[in-house]
Design a protein around this motif. Structure first.
Motif, PDB file in Angstrom:
ATOM      1  N   ILE A 193       0.094  -2.133   3.060  1.00  0.00           N
ATOM      2  CA  ILE A 193       1.080  -1.086   3.348  1.00  0.00           C
ATOM      3  C   ILE A 193       0.933   0.060   2.351  1.00  0.00           C
ATOM      4  CG2 ILE A 193       3.019  -1.880   1.932  1.00  0.00           C
ATOM      5  CD1 ILE A 193       3.251  -0.684   5.570  1.00  0.00           C
ATOM      6  N   GLY A 194       0.504  -0.253   1.138  1.00  0.00           N
ATOM      7  CA  GLY A 194       0.274   0.792   0.145  1.00  0.00           C
ATOM      8  C   GLY A 194      -0.819   1.755   0.556  1.00  0.00           C
ATOM      9  N   GLU A 195      -1.860   1.239   1.183  1.00  0.00           N
ATOM     10  CA  GLU A 195      -2.934   2.105   1.676  1.00  0.00           C
ATOM     11  C   GLU A 195      -2.432   2.981   2.820  1.00  0.00           C
ATOM     12  OE1 GLU A 195      -5.778   2.374   0.158  1.00  0.00           O
ATOM     13  OE2 GLU A 195      -5.326   0.715  -1.204  1.00  0.00           O
ATOM     14  N   LEU A 196      -1.622   2.388   3.694  1.00  0.00           N
ATOM     15  CA  LEU A 196      -1.102   3.162   4.829  1.00  0.00           C
ATOM     16  C   LEU A 196      -0.184   4.284   4.364  1.00  0.00           C
ATOM     17  CD1 LEU A 196      -0.321   0.364   7.464  1.00  0.00           C
ATOM     18  CD2 LEU A 196      -2.290   1.892   7.355  1.00  0.00           C
ATOM     19  N   VAL A 197       0.600   4.027   3.321  1.00  0.00           N
ATOM     20  CA  VAL A 197       1.497   5.051   2.782  1.00  0.00           C
ATOM     21  C   VAL A 197       0.729   6.324   2.474  1.00  0.00           C
ATOM     22  CG1 VAL A 197       2.783   5.674   0.704  1.00  0.00           C
ATOM     23  CG2 VAL A 197       3.313   3.545   1.887  1.00  0.00           C
ATOM     24  N   GLY A 200      -1.801   1.157  -2.876  1.00  0.00           N
ATOM     25  CA  GLY A 200      -2.531   2.394  -2.672  1.00  0.00           C
ATOM     26  C   GLY A 200      -3.370   2.709  -3.896  1.00  0.00           C
ATOM     27  N   ALA A 201      -4.021   3.857  -3.858  1.00  0.00           N
ATOM     28  CA  ALA A 201      -4.891   4.248  -4.960  1.00  0.00           C
ATOM     29  C   ALA A 201      -4.116   4.805  -6.141  1.00  0.00           C
ATOM     30  CB  ALA A 201      -5.897   5.303  -4.478  1.00  0.00           C
ATOM     31  N   GLU A 202      -2.834   5.161  -5.926  1.00  0.00           N
ATOM     32  CA  GLU A 202      -2.098   5.892  -6.941  1.00  0.00           C
ATOM     33  C   GLU A 202      -1.080   5.054  -7.706  1.00  0.00           C
ATOM     34  OE1 GLU A 202      -0.370   9.307  -5.148  1.00  0.00           O
ATOM     35  OE2 GLU A 202      -2.280  10.118  -4.464  1.00  0.00           O
ATOM     36  N   TYR A 203      -0.857   3.810  -7.290  1.00  0.00           N
ATOM     37  CA  TYR A 203       0.169   3.019  -7.957  1.00  0.00           C
ATOM     38  C   TYR A 203      -0.240   1.554  -7.968  1.00  0.00           C
ATOM     39  CZ  TYR A 203       4.844   1.657  -9.521  1.00  0.00           C
ATOM     40  OH  TYR A 203       5.892   1.172 -10.253  1.00  0.00           O
ATOM     41  N   PHE A 233      -0.422   4.136 -13.701  1.00  0.00           N
ATOM     42  CA  PHE A 233      -1.794   4.491 -14.055  1.00  0.00           C
ATOM     43  C   PHE A 233      -2.463   3.392 -14.879  1.00  0.00           C
ATOM     44  CE2 PHE A 233      -4.870   6.472 -16.943  1.00  0.00           C
ATOM     45  CZ  PHE A 233      -5.704   7.114 -16.041  1.00  0.00           C
ATOM     46  N   LEU A 234      -1.756   2.866 -15.887  1.00  0.00           N
ATOM     47  CA  LEU A 234      -2.347   1.853 -16.756  1.00  0.00           C
ATOM     48  C   LEU A 234      -2.657   0.577 -15.981  1.00  0.00           C
ATOM     49  CD1 LEU A 234      -3.279   1.152 -19.572  1.00  0.00           C
ATOM     50  CD2 LEU A 234      -0.936   0.442 -20.135  1.00  0.00           C
ATOM     51  N   ILE A 284     -10.715  11.955  -6.015  1.00  0.00           N
ATOM     52  CA  ILE A 284     -10.987  13.277  -5.459  1.00  0.00           C
ATOM     53  C   ILE A 284      -9.844  14.206  -5.809  1.00  0.00           C
ATOM     54  CG2 ILE A 284     -11.358  14.561  -3.327  1.00  0.00           C
ATOM     55  CD1 ILE A 284     -13.685  12.786  -4.129  1.00  0.00           C
ATOM     56  N   LYS A 285      -8.598  13.671  -5.765  1.00  0.00           N
ATOM     57  CA  LYS A 285      -7.459  14.504  -6.140  1.00  0.00           C
ATOM     58  C   LYS A 285      -7.478  14.775  -7.643  1.00  0.00           C
ATOM     59  CE  LYS A 285      -4.196  12.041  -4.110  1.00  0.00           C
ATOM     60  NZ  LYS A 285      -2.865  11.670  -3.630  1.00  0.00           N
ATOM     61  N   HIS A 286      -7.898  13.792  -8.410  1.00  0.00           N
ATOM     62  CA  HIS A 286      -8.012  14.009  -9.846  1.00  0.00           C
ATOM     63  C   HIS A 286      -9.006  15.122 -10.127  1.00  0.00           C
ATOM     64  CE1 HIS A 286      -5.789  10.940 -12.068  1.00  0.00           C
ATOM     65  NE2 HIS A 286      -5.951  10.182 -11.015  1.00  0.00           N
TER      66      HIS A 286
END
Length: 574
Positions: free
Chosen positions: A176-180, A355-358, A371-372, A413-415
């Protein structure tokens, strides 16, 4: 000559590959053995990252790692075949391509989804337990958005845009994190408003992520809720149809996308191989990972091992690898006439990427988020890959995770912002920060924070050199020298602050400007370093948004500033 002992490892996943490599290591001096690894394909599928394929974070090949490469420089023979029958008594395996005899066997075939007899679940829900499953989910989600973009009936459109994950364990929450994150890109691509998309997690237990501490569960839940995910606990699914499913409460949820991650059981082939089994078809083993049949071992998800405290070994990657090491050691010990060792399971924790961010993680009793935690998870993945194949797999991992654009805005990519080449600025930034930090620490050790004469004599950075302009020399003599201690403290603390900020990627532009100013100052005095100046200028190109805290801090400050402006607390007009 004595006939060679044949050892077969069945399955090339985390446990199987670890077991095969451990056997090669433990028996390296014994030339009278033959080790075979039998797997359905020539690749190991990194199962714990399947959600990243399903959520279009990494490319389709992003979870595939070559077994041939991993087994290079070993005497392990890789056999690509699918075993469909086993003769335990006569010690033979039968595959589609041939038959294989063995003296010792390690069962490492992994697990498969458990449907718990829920009507329609197997027929109508998607599963996430193979590379093919992940690709199927990804294509289906794209198909749903395409269908919704062309649909004028609001009811049907809502059904197309309702995505449900059944099961709130690690895999379900990661999915679900990826879908978010992905639905944001899909909404833009198909001209659909974000509020039209419904994301949902349905869990039969009272809470999601039951293996984590309550504080981390709360943080994970709050993160998902802020992203618009509806979380239903104490909500068992009782029936599944092609376009809906029913909860125990009687609520019917209309959707064409139910991704089932609610449970696993032992691989059907292993469960019916003829050995003594326990819960969910797992094979009962003793403390040496040996089954009811001598010489046959089961590891990871295939085995039911009960620890001294009465708890069964959890189905985790660490469990698979440690039980694999144990089984391999004991086979080698028996062959070499040495005493066996029982499994001493030592698990270091759990990590769940949302997801990739959390990410939330509990490592050796330490709770981490954000991030850590994400960084620790990447390090754990790379640690495993380094162990099975060295730096090559790590480079593949970095390329797939950070430089292969699949979603419009994957994390790195966003970074990076503009192009992937900017990511390499991070290495330069960290090194520049390291140089500044070491320079500052050197001044601390030299007494710059206490003695008031360093700017005049004995300083590593002399303020006046043979080519110093007269105006600068006058400034130093009239302003700086009378206040030497103050300026020493400012320079020392400035260098330390610049170093720390550059290493962390925090306020990088300000740190770069400070670095430029101090370098120009030192160069005027005749003691500067042109390398520092040039690299500091390069840092102005957004280097802190590449693997740095600026990626999070700057947007946050921008939002705060905007909020103050909207409230009228800050006036932008004169």
């Amino acid at each position: 000559m004595e006939e060679k002992k044949k050892i077969v490892v069945l399955g090339g996943g985390f446990g199987g590959l670890t077991a095969a490599q451990a056997l090669d290591k433990f028996l390296r001096r014994n030339k009278n053995v033959e080790i075979m690894l039998i797997n359905k394909t020539s690749n190991q599928v990194y199962l714990t990252e399947l959600h990243e394929i399903a959520g279009n974070r990494i490319p389709p090949e992003g979870v595939l790692y070559s077994l041939e490469t991993a087994l290079d420089q070993t005497r392990i023979k890789l056999i690509v075949d699918e075993i469909h029958r086993a003769d335990i008594k006569n010690r033979k395996l039968y595959g589609r391509k041939g038959e294989y005899s063995f003296d010792y066997l390690i069962l490492a075939c992994g697990s498969e989804p458990a449907f718990f007899g829920i009507p329609g679940m197997k027929e109508n829900a998607f599963t996430l337990w193979s590379h093919e499953d992940a690709l199927r989910i990804r294509e289906h989600i794209i198909k749903m958005f395409k269908a919704a973009s062309a649909e004028t009936d609001e009811t049907k459109r809502r059904e197309y845009l309702t995505f449900v994950v059944g099961g709130g364990g690690f895999t379900g929450i990661e999915m679900i994190g990826e879908l978010v994150e992905w639905v944001e890109d899909l909404c833009i691509e198909h001209n659909i408003k974000r509020h039209e998309v419904s994301l949902m997690v349905v869990e039969a237990l009272p809470k999601i992520l039951p293996n984590l501490s309550d504080s981390l569960i709360e943080k994970a839940s709050n993160y998902l809720k802020k992203k618009g995910v509806r979380i239903l606990t104490n909500s068992p699914i009782t029936n599944v149809a092609a376009d809906s499913f029913t909860l125990k409460s009687g609520e019917v949820i209309k959707t064409h996308t139910l991704i089932w991650t609610g449970g696993v059981q032992a691989n059907s082939f292993v469960a019916n191989i003829g050995l003594k089994t326990g819960s969910r078809g797992r094979i009962e083993v003793n403390e040496y990972m040996e089954t009811s049949e001598p010489g046959i071992y089961a590891i990871g998800d295939n085995c039911l091992f009960v620890e001294k405290d009465g708890k069964p070994m959890p189905a985790l990657v660490e469990s698979a690898m440690q039980s694999a090491q144990c089984a391999a050691y004991n086979i080698a010990a028996e062959i070499n006439n040495k005493p066996r060792k029982p499994l001493n399971l030592k698990l270091h924790g759990n990590m769940v990427s949302i997801g990739a961010e959390y990410c939330v993680a509990e490592v050796m009793g330490i709770k981490l988020t954000g991030f850590l935690a994400t960084a620790i998870k990447h390090l754990a993945d790379m640690h495993y890959l380094f162990g099975v194949s060295g730096i090559g797999f790590i480079m593949d991992y970095i390329d797939r995770q950070f430089f292969r654009k699949t979603r419009n805005k994957p994390m790195v990519i966003k970074h990076i912002g503009v192009s992937t080449s900017a990511a390499w600025l991070a290495f330069l930034r960290i090194y520049l920060g390291y140089r500044w930090l070491m320079s500052g620490l050197e001044k601390v050790n030299s007494g710059w924070l206490s003695a008031g004469d360093k700017l005049v004599a004995g300083a590593s950075t002399s303020p006046i050199g043979p080519n110093t302009p007269e105006w600068y020399a006058n400034f130093m003599e009239k302003v700086v020298f009378p206040n030497a201690l103050l300026f020493q403290i400012m320079i020392t603390l400035g260098e330390l602050a610049i170093g720390i900020c550059l290493i962390l990627g925090l306020f990088t532009v300000l740190a770069a400007l400070g670095s430029i100013f101090m370098n120009i100052n030192f160069m005027i005095s005749g003691s500067g370093d042109m390398w520092f100046l040039v690299v500091s200028i390069v840092m102005l190109a957004g280097a802190g948004r590449s693997f740095g805290l600026d990626y999070y801090v700057i947007p946050y400050l921008a939002r705060v500033f905007k909020r103050f402006v909207r409230r009228g607390e800050i006036k932008l007009t004169v």
